[in-house]
Write a protein that holds these residues in place. Structure first.
Motif, mmCIF file in Angstrom:
data_model
loop_
_atom_site.group_PDB
_atom_site.id
_atom_site.type_symbol
_atom_site.label_atom_id
_atom_site.label_comp_id
_atom_site.label_asym_id
_atom_site.label_seq_id
_atom_site.Cartn_x
_atom_site.Cartn_y
_atom_site.Cartn_z
ATOM 1 N N VAL A 417 41.975 46.630 47.864
ATOM 2 C CA VAL A 417 40.698 46.005 48.227
ATOM 3 C C VAL A 417 40.823 44.484 48.159
ATOM 4 O O VAL A 417 40.375 43.757 49.057
ATOM 5 C CB VAL A 417 39.564 46.500 47.291
ATOM 6 C CG1 VAL A 417 38.301 45.676 47.479
ATOM 7 C CG2 VAL A 417 39.274 47.973 47.542
ATOM 8 N N ASN A 418 41.458 44.010 47.097
ATOM 9 C CA ASN A 418 41.596 42.568 46.918
ATOM 10 C C ASN A 418 42.380 41.937 48.078
ATOM 11 O O ASN A 418 41.980 40.913 48.632
ATOM 12 C CB ASN A 418 42.294 42.295 45.578
ATOM 13 C CG ASN A 418 42.199 40.840 45.196
ATOM 14 O OD1 ASN A 418 41.100 40.297 45.078
ATOM 15 N ND2 ASN A 418 43.330 40.193 45.039
ATOM 16 N N ARG A 419 43.479 42.553 48.454
ATOM 17 C CA ARG A 419 44.302 41.964 49.518
ATOM 18 C C ARG A 419 43.544 41.881 50.839
ATOM 19 O O ARG A 419 43.554 40.867 51.529
ATOM 20 C CB ARG A 419 45.589 42.780 49.697
ATOM 21 C CG ARG A 419 46.633 42.409 48.649
ATOM 22 C CD ARG A 419 48.024 42.683 49.134
ATOM 23 N NE ARG A 419 48.261 44.127 49.246
ATOM 24 C CZ ARG A 419 49.459 44.647 49.511
ATOM 25 N NH1 ARG A 419 50.505 43.868 49.706
ATOM 26 N NH2 ARG A 419 49.607 45.943 49.586
ATOM 27 N N VAL A 420 42.868 42.956 51.187
ATOM 28 C CA VAL A 420 42.228 42.972 52.500
ATOM 29 C C VAL A 420 41.053 41.986 52.538
ATOM 30 O O VAL A 420 40.835 41.290 53.539
ATOM 31 C CB VAL A 420 41.846 44.418 52.915
ATOM 32 C CG1 VAL A 420 40.653 44.938 52.166
ATOM 33 C CG2 VAL A 420 41.605 44.509 54.402
ATOM 34 N N MET A 531 30.531 43.354 47.529
ATOM 35 C CA MET A 531 31.615 42.535 48.084
ATOM 36 C C MET A 531 31.679 42.671 49.606
ATOM 37 O O MET A 531 31.848 41.693 50.328
ATOM 38 C CB MET A 531 32.945 42.985 47.468
ATOM 39 C CG MET A 531 33.961 41.868 47.323
ATOM 40 S SD MET A 531 35.582 42.491 46.866
ATOM 41 C CE MET A 531 35.276 43.339 45.348
ATOM 42 N N LEU A 532 31.529 43.894 50.076
ATOM 43 C CA LEU A 532 31.629 44.125 51.524
ATOM 44 C C LEU A 532 30.307 43.842 52.226
ATOM 45 O O LEU A 532 30.233 43.879 53.450
ATOM 46 C CB LEU A 532 32.074 45.563 51.802
ATOM 47 C CG LEU A 532 33.472 45.930 51.291
ATOM 48 C CD1 LEU A 532 33.727 47.418 51.465
ATOM 49 C CD2 LEU A 532 34.547 45.110 52.003
ATOM 50 N N ASN A 533 29.277 43.597 51.410
ATOM 51 C CA ASN A 533 27.963 43.307 51.982
ATOM 52 C C ASN A 533 27.531 44.450 52.916
ATOM 53 O O ASN A 533 26.894 44.238 53.942
ATOM 54 C CB ASN A 533 28.035 41.974 52.740
ATOM 55 C CG ASN A 533 26.685 41.460 53.151
ATOM 56 O OD1 ASN A 533 25.656 41.860 52.585
ATOM 57 N ND2 ASN A 533 26.653 40.586 54.151
ATOM 58 N N ALA A 534 27.946 45.663 52.536
ATOM 59 C CA ALA A 534 27.751 46.823 53.416
ATOM 60 C C ALA A 534 26.520 47.602 52.986
ATOM 61 O O ALA A 534 26.022 47.439 51.883
ATOM 62 C CB ALA A 534 28.972 47.721 53.340
ATOM 63 N N GLY A 535 26.037 48.457 53.840
ATOM 64 C CA GLY A 535 24.896 49.303 53.514
ATOM 65 C C GLY A 535 25.322 50.386 52.541
ATOM 66 O O GLY A 535 26.501 50.577 52.278
ATOM 67 N N ILE A 554 31.520 39.333 55.105
ATOM 68 C CA ILE A 554 31.723 39.889 53.760
ATOM 69 C C ILE A 554 31.788 38.758 52.739
ATOM 70 O O ILE A 554 31.990 37.609 53.083
ATOM 71 C CB ILE A 554 33.006 40.758 53.672
ATOM 72 C CG1 ILE A 554 34.253 39.925 53.951
ATOM 73 C CG2 ILE A 554 32.924 41.924 54.643
ATOM 74 C CD1 ILE A 554 35.537 40.668 53.653
ATOM 75 N N PHE A 555 31.607 39.123 51.458
ATOM 76 C CA PHE A 555 31.623 38.110 50.407
ATOM 77 C C PHE A 555 33.023 37.907 49.850
ATOM 78 O O PHE A 555 33.941 38.666 50.141
ATOM 79 C CB PHE A 555 30.638 38.485 49.292
ATOM 80 C CG PHE A 555 29.205 38.339 49.721
ATOM 81 C CD1 PHE A 555 28.687 37.078 50.007
ATOM 82 C CD2 PHE A 555 28.380 39.447 49.871
ATOM 83 C CE1 PHE A 555 27.368 36.929 50.413
ATOM 84 C CE2 PHE A 555 27.064 39.304 50.276
ATOM 85 C CZ PHE A 555 26.555 38.050 50.556
ATOM 86 N N GLU A 556 33.156 36.876 48.997
ATOM 87 C CA GLU A 556 34.450 36.566 48.373
ATOM 88 C C GLU A 556 34.954 37.755 47.545
ATOM 89 O O GLU A 556 34.158 38.514 46.985
ATOM 90 C CB GLU A 556 34.294 35.359 47.434
ATOM 91 C CG GLU A 556 33.989 34.050 48.122
ATOM 92 C CD GLU A 556 35.220 33.432 48.793
ATOM 93 O OE1 GLU A 556 36.352 33.771 48.386
ATOM 94 O OE2 GLU A 556 35.025 32.620 49.717
ATOM 95 N N ALA A 557 36.262 37.834 47.414
ATOM 96 C CA ALA A 557 36.859 38.895 46.605
ATOM 97 C C ALA A 557 36.597 38.645 45.129
ATOM 98 O O ALA A 557 36.630 37.503 44.673
ATOM 99 C CB ALA A 557 38.363 38.953 46.847
ATOM 100 N N SER A 558 36.302 39.711 44.416
ATOM 101 C CA SER A 558 36.302 39.612 42.950
ATOM 102 C C SER A 558 37.082 40.828 42.472
ATOM 103 O O SER A 558 37.081 41.866 43.127
ATOM 104 C CB SER A 558 34.877 39.621 42.402
ATOM 105 O OG SER A 558 34.258 40.842 42.692
#
Ligand code: ZN
Length: 701
Positions: A417-420, A531-535, A554-558
Motif C-alpha cells: 500500500v505504501n509503495r503504490v 488514505m485512498l479517499n475512497a467510498g 488520494i491522500f498522502e501515504a501514512s
C-alpha cells in the motif's frame, strides 16, 4: 441451510462469565471468528444481528464476591464494564452486549421456565443436599471443603480436589465443612426441577445427524454424549443469586446458570427490540453497548422463531454440550424456536507452550495489551486469526506475534500500500493516472484479483477463517509481486505511459484490499479508506479493477504498520513470567504458617548490621556480595537483591541480619548469615531496618 432460503441471520457469541477480565484465549476462541463472520455478512448486506452479553449468575460470582468482600452485584458491575469495554476497543462489533442480571433477561428466563413447567416438561425430584444450619442456606459444591478421600488433601472442594485433580461429589468428602460458617453441614432434603434429556434423545440424534457438515470436533463430541446415553439434569439450584424459579414453593431457588445463560441470547435480542421502541434517549444504550442502527424495528421473534432465520452459535469447545444438547432440548421442549444451523466451536489457544491460566495469571489480558500496544488492535486480531485454534489446540507466542507483524503485515500488506500511494504522489500529485493498453501480465493480475472475493467468501461461509485470511493476504502478495515485476520506479524514465497503467492497477488492488481486509482488520481498513479517499465499498464491489476513477485524488501515504523491536517482545515475555512468579509467591503467603513456641523463635539471633562495602557477583543477575559490620565482627554475606538495589546506594545502610545461620557457599563465596527483606505481592524487595540509626550489633527480638 440453503442459501436462498435464508432471510436473516442471528449470530451469537458465548456469554463471557463475569468474574474476571477477558484474555487472548477468549478472543481467539470465540469473539474474533464471530466478529469476522458478522462483518462479512454486513458487508454482503445481509440482515444480521450480533448478540452477546455478560453471564452474571451462578456460584463462582458469589464466591468471588465473598473473597473480595463485596456484593455479587458489585462483582458483575465491575467486570461487565471491563469486558464490554475490551470488546469495544478490539472492534468486536456486537449489536448488543447485554447482561443476564437485567430485568428483561429475568423476565424472559422466567417465562421460558414457566412455559416448560406448564407443559409438564420437568420432573420434580427430592434429593439430599448439604445445608448450613447456622447460615440457613443450602450449600453449592464449591461452598463445601473437606478431606479428599483419594489423596488426603484437607482443603478439597465439594466438586473437585485441586491437589490430586479428582472429580468429587460433596458427599464423598471426609469431615465436610461449610465455607460460610466453618461448621459441619447437615444433610437436608430439597426439591428441584429436572429436564429429562433422555426423552429428547431421538430428536436430538436426528438434529445432530442432519448436520454432518459441522466441525469434526463438535459433531464427534455430540455423538459421544448421545452414545453414552442422556440423563435428566437439574435445572434449578438452591442458591440466592440468579433468576428466581417462578413456581410456588421454590423459595431460595434459582435457575441453573446453564438453563438461563443461553436464554440470554434471546433476551438480548428482545432488548434490541425494546430499545427501538423506547428510542435513543434510553440509558440502556450505554450499559448494553447497543448499536442504535441495528435496533430491531420489526418483530424480535423473527430472529428466533422464523424458519428462514439462520442461527449460528460461536463458542469454545468447553461449551459444546450446552449449545448442542441441552439448549436445543430446551428449545425442542418449548417448540416455537428454530435450532442452530451451525455451532463453530474452537479448540483452545495456549500461551508460550502452556495452558492459559487465569488463577496462575498465565495470560495476555486484553485491557493490558492496549496499554503496551496502543492502537495496535489489528495486529492482535491478525495474529490470533492466523493462528486460530480451529481444528486443534494452538499456541500463541510473542515471537510469532513479532514475526507475523514484521514479515507479513509490515512487509507484505503495509509495504504494498505504501509503495503504490507514495509513487502516485511522486509522479502524479496523488491523482489516479489513466490506464493505457493492458499487457498480458496486467490482464492476468486483474483476473486473479477478480477471483479472490469468491474464494474468501467460500472460506468465511464455511467458518474457515484462517484460510480466508490467507486468501486476503494473497491479494496483497499479488500487488507486491505486480510492482516488483513491473518496476515502475525504473520505467518512469523510459516508458512513463506504462507507469500510469501500472499505478492505476496497483491502486485498484489497494482499494480492493480496503474491502477484503475489513472483516479481519477493521481499524486498518478505516485508515486505508481515509488514505485512498475512497467510498465505503461493500463486498459486491470487491473484485472490480475500476473502483477508483481516473483523476481521483488520494491522500498522502501514512504507515499502516510499523516494525516491532526485539526489546518490546522481550518485555512482554518478562512481564508474563514476572506476573506468574508474583502470583505464585502471593498464593504462598495467603495463609499464615502454623504457630511455634517462643523457645523456637528465641534460637534465632538477629542483629542490626551496617553495610560497609557492596559489589555485584560476576556472571549473576540477582546477587550482591556485601561486607557487613555486626558490631562484633566484619563478615561477608551474599544477598539476592541486585535487581532491587545498586551497590552504590546501599553503602552505609543498616539492615537486619540473622547472624547464627550456618554459613553456606553461594557461587563460591562463603555467605555468613542472611539479611531480612520485606517482599510485596509483586516480588519487590525492601530492607527491614530500625526506624532510627542504632549501634551496629544491637539485638532484634
Ligand atoms: Zn485429592
Amino acid at each position: 441451510m440453503d442459501n436462498d432460503k435464508i432471510k436473516r441471520y442471528t449470530v451469537t457469541a458465548a456469554l463471557p462469565y463475569t468474574n474476571g477480565p477477558v484474555h487472548i484465549g477468549h478472543l481467539a476462541g470465540v469473539y474474533l471468528p464471530a466478529d469476522i463472520y458478522v462483518r462479512y455478512l454486513r458487508s454482503t448486506k445481509k440482515d444480521v444481528r450480533f448478540i452477546c452479553g455478560s453471564d452474571e449468575n451462578g456460584v463462582p460470582i458469589t464466591l468471588k464476591a465473598k473473597k473480595e468482600g463485596i456484593t455479587p452485584q458489585q462483582v458483575v458491575d465491575k467486570y461487565h464494564k471491563i469486558i464490554g469495554d475490551s470488546f469495544q476497543e478490539f472492534g468486536i462489533s456486537f449489536d448488543i452486549y447485554h447482561r443476564t442480571s437485567s430485568l428483561t433477561h429475568h423476565q424472559t428466563a422466567e417465562d421460558f421456565f414457566e412455559n416448560l413447567y406448564k407443559k409438564g416438561v420437568f420432573t420434580e425430584e427430592i434429593t439430599e443436599q448439604y445445608y448450613d444450619e447456622k447460615a440457613q442456606s443450602f450449600l453449592a459444591d464449591r461452598y463445601i471443603t473437606g478431606t479428599c478421600p483419594r489423596c488426603g488433601n484437607e482443603n478439597a472442594y465439594g466438586d473437585q480436589c485441586e491437589s490430586c485433580g479428582s472429580t468429587l461429589n460433596a458427599t464423598d468428602l471426609i469431615n465436610p465443612k461449610s465455607t460460610l460458617s466453618g461448621e459441619a453441614p447437615i444433610r437436608k432434603e430439597t426439591k428441584n426441577w429436572f429436564l429429562p434429556l433422555d426423552k429428547y434423545e431421538a430428536q436430538l440424534r436426528d438434529y445432530i445427524e442432519s448436520h454432518k457438515e459441522w466441525r469434526p470436533n463438535v459433531y464427534g463430541q455430540c455423538q459421544s454424549w448421545l452414545n453414552a446415553g442422556l440423563q435428566a439434569r437439574a435445572m434449578t439450584r438452591d442458591l440466592d443469586w440468579g433468576v428466581k424459579v417462578p413456581v410456588a414453593d421454590a423459595d431460595g431457588k434459582v435457575l441453573y446458570v446453564w438453563f438461563d445463560a443461553p436464554i440470554g441470547y434471546i433476551s438480548a435480542t428482545k432488548e434490541l427490540y425494546n430499545y427501538a421502541k423506547l428510542g435513543v434517549w434510553n440509558p440502556m444504550a450505554e450499559e448494553f453497548y447497543i448499536n442504535p442502527q441495528h435496533a430491531i424495528k420489526g418483530r424480535w421473534e423473527d430472529y428466533w422463531k422464523d424458519e428462514s432465520t439462520k442461527l449460528v452459535h460461536f463458542i469454545g469447545k468447553d461449551n459444546i454440550v450446552f449449545h448442542c444438547i441441552i439448549f436445543p432440548a430446551m428449545l425442542m421442549a418449548h417448540g416455537d424456536y428454530v435450532l442452530a444451523d451451525n455451532v463453530p466451536a474452537n479448540e483452545f489457544l495456549n500461551l508460550e507452550g502452556q495452558k492459559i491460566s487465569t488463577s496462575k495469571n498465565w495470560a495476555v489480558w486484553l485491557n493490558e495489551y492496549l496499554v503496551d500496544f496502543p492502537e495496535k488492535q489489528d495486529i492482535l486480531r491478525y495474529v490470533l486469526t492466523a493462528t486460530a485454534p480451529e481444528t486443534k489446540d494452538n499456541d500463541f507466542t510473542w515471537k510469532d506475534f513479532q514475526n507475523r507483524n514484521n514479515n507479513e503485515l509490515v512487509a507484505i500488506l503495509g509495504n504494498f500500500v505504501n509503495r503504490v500511494v507514495v509513487l502516485t504522489h511522486k509522479y502524479y500529485e496523488g491523482k489516479v493516472p489513466a490506464r493505457g493498453e493492458l499487457s498480458d501480465f496486467d490482464q492476468q493480475v486483474i483476473t486473479e484479483l477478480q477471483e479472490a472475493p469468491a474464494k474468501i467468501s467460500q472460506s468465511i461461509e464455511n467458518y474457515r477463517f484462517r484460510e480466508a485470511l490467507t486468501e486476503v493476504m494473497n491479494v496483497a502478495r499479488l500487488g507486491n509481486k505486480y510492482l516488483a515485476e513491473t518496476e515502475p520506479w525504473k520505467l518512469i524514465k523510459t516508458d512513463p505511459e506504462r507507469v500510469k497503467t501500472i499505478l492505476n492497477i496497483g491502486l485498484q488492488i489497494a482499494t480492493n484490499l480496503q474491502i477484503l481486509i475489513e472483516p479481519f482488520l477493521p481499524f486498518t481498513s478505516e485508515k486505508l479508506i481515509k488514505m485512498l479517499n475512497a467510498g465505503a465499498y461493500t463486498w459486491e464491489d470487491a473484485g472490480q479493477a475500476d473502483l477508483l476513477p481516473t483523476g481521483h485524488q488520494i491522500f498522502e501515504a501514512s504507515l499502516l504498520f510499523t516494525k516491532i523491536e526485539d526489546a518490546e517482545i522481550q518485555a512482554q515475555i518478562d512481564k508474563l513470567h514476572a506476573s506468574k512468579t508474583a502470583n505464585e509467591s502471593r498464593t504462598e503467603v495467603a495463609e499464615f504458617k502454623p504457630n511455634i513456641e517462643f523457645e523456637n523463635f528465641s534460637t534465632i539471633d538477629i542483629r542490626v548490621a551496617t553495610i560497609v562495602a557492596a559489589e555485584k557477583v560476576e556472571k549473576t543477575k540477582k546477587l550482591l556480595k556485601l561486607t557487613l559490620n555486626t558490631g562484633l565482627d566484619t563478615r561477608t554475606v551474599v544477598s539476592g537483591i541486585a535487581e532491587h538495589y545498586t551497590p552504590e546506594e546501599i553503602i552505609g545502610k543498616q539492615v537486619s541480619l540473622v547472624v547464627n545461620l550456618a554459613p553456606r557457599a553461594i557461587k563460591g563465596i562463603e555467605s555468613q548469615g542472611m539479611i531480612l527483606m520485606a517482599e510485596d505481592a509483586a516480588g519487590k524487595l525492601s530492607f527491614v531496618a530500625p526506624s532510627n540509626p542504632v549501634e551496629s550489633g544491637s539485638t532484634i527480638r
